[in-house]
Design a protein around this motif. Structure first.
Motif, PDB file in Angstrom:
ATOM      1  N   VAL A  31       0.862  -1.194   0.000  1.00 36.17           N
ATOM      2  CA  VAL A  31       0.000   0.000   0.000  1.00 36.17           C
ATOM      3  C   VAL A  31       0.894   1.239   0.000  1.00 36.17           C
ATOM      4  N   CYS A  48      -6.640   0.601  -7.356  1.00 39.32           N
ATOM      5  CA  CYS A  48      -6.322  -0.809  -7.120  1.00 39.32           C
ATOM      6  C   CYS A  48      -6.703  -1.588  -8.368  1.00 39.32           C
ATOM      7  N   ILE A  54      -4.601   6.645  -2.276  1.00 44.25           N
ATOM      8  CA  ILE A  54      -4.144   5.341  -1.771  1.00 44.25           C
ATOM      9  C   ILE A  54      -3.994   4.400  -2.951  1.00 44.25           C
ATOM     10  N   ILE A  84      -3.159   0.517  -3.985  1.00 42.50           N
ATOM     11  CA  ILE A  84      -2.993  -0.859  -3.484  1.00 42.50           C
ATOM     12  C   ILE A  84      -2.495  -1.712  -4.650  1.00 42.50           C
ATOM     13  N   SER A 126      -5.751  -6.479   2.362  1.00 39.16           N
ATOM     14  CA  SER A 126      -6.011  -5.073   2.021  1.00 39.16           C
ATOM     15  C   SER A 126      -6.405  -4.297   3.276  1.00 39.16           C
ATOM     16  N   VAL A 151      -4.078  -1.329   4.442  1.00 40.52           N
ATOM     17  CA  VAL A 151      -4.558   0.059   4.403  1.00 40.52           C
ATOM     18  C   VAL A 151      -4.535   0.665   5.813  1.00 40.52           C
TER      19      VAL A 151
END
Ligand code: MEV
Length: 303
Positions: free
Chosen positions: A38, A50, A86, A88, A104, A108
């Motif tokens: 992340v 993502c 963010i 991922i 995840s 996160v």
């Protein structure tokens, strides 16, 4: 170059899925061959990127509702007014019982604490990751988050006991993906419906509980054949709980017909992955080939 703020690995439940929801023991192992990173950077609006979505957090798809809620609650709790993006990056297959959602959630939560430099404990990470897991899975036992956070094999009893213990069997686990999305939320809820309907189903949960404890003993004594038999019995009980599927059963049979010591579904079931215990790499590779011939994705992990 961007720096990862959190890395999590996948997981496999060796034995005890579903019964673990009802306070019975289960054993899970980290799957280090697949992982997730992340990254967080400053942004004009809150963004998320993502595998299956890229755009503003407020417009993110239904699949991301758990992560979205986690981020929004975090911002509220710590009065954060900055906007972030963010990212991922993951090679853990989604919805295959390999822990992608728990990885995840943990990733996160950890990345947010790290990015905003907020003092935290591992308990805090667990609590924040759980916000997302509860939304995704409904009634998670917590085993997925715990094995991912510990990054070690765990013997787990919900709300009671997390014991990390070494697994050193000098054996191989074939992990075969049916290619069909697992349905953890649905299967966990359907098992509950069966348990409410007829007491015989609690018998299968009890059987799984005994099998998990036997498996632990066989792992400690390195009794591979007994461990394999225990896995087969666990699969039969999971079939009785109606969480297997035609392709899971087919792959379990192929593995057993090709010298696996035992095989079973892993995770929520009705799709996702199965696992097969093999005494040698040669046997594991042969089963891998058989699965690839029918178009399945396969991993081999030494255990
Ligand atoms: C999912 O990986 C395992 C289940 O036992 C659900 C849970 O433990 O929360 C099916």
């Amino acid at each position: 170059m961007k720096n990862s703020l959190a890395t999590s690995h996948g997981k496999i439940i060796l034995i005890g899925e579903h019964s673990v929801v009802y306070g019975k023991p289960a054993i899970a192992i980290p799957l280090k061959s697949v992982s997730l990173d992340v990254y967080i950077e400053q942004s004009d609006k809150n963004h998320i990127q993502c595998k299956f979505f890229e755009g503003e957090l407020c417009e993110s798809s239904e699949d991301l509702i758990g992560i979205k809620t986690l981020i929004e609650k975090f911002f509220e709790e710590f009065n954060i007014e900055k906007n972030i993006k963010i990212i991922i990056e993951s090679d853990i297959p989604n919805e295959r019982g390999m822990g992608s959602s728990a990885a995840s959630s943990v990733g996160v939560a950890r990345a947010l604490f790290n990015y905003f430099d907020i003092k935290h404990t591992e308990e805090d990470i667990l609590e924040w990751a759980n916000i997302s897991e509860k939304i995704i899975h409904g009634n998670p036992s917590g085993i997925d988050i715990n094995v991912i956070m510990n990054n070690k094999s765990v013997y787990f009893i919900r709300d009671k006991k997390i014991e990390t213990f070494p697994i050193n069997l000098d054996a191989y686990l074939v992990i075969g993906d049916t290619g069909i999305k697992g349905k953890t939320k649905e299967t966990v809820s359907d098992v509950k419906t069966l348990l409410d309907k007829d007491t015989k189903y609690m018998g299968y949960i009890e059987n799984l509980s005994i099998l998990s404890d036997e498996a632990k003993k066989y792992i400690e004594n390195k009794e591979l054949e007994n461990l394999g038999n225990t896995m087969n019995k666990a699969h039969e009980n999971l079939q009785k709980l109606e969480v297997s599927s035609r392709s899971l059963d087919e792959m379990v049979n192929i593995a057993n017909q090709n010298k696996a010591l035992g095989a079973k579904l892993t995770g929520g079931g009705r799709g996702g992955c199965m696992i097969a215990l093999c005494s040698t790499l040669e046997i594991a590779n042969n089963i891998k080939e058989k699965f690839e011939e029918i178009g399945k994705e396969v991993w081999i992990s030494k255990i």
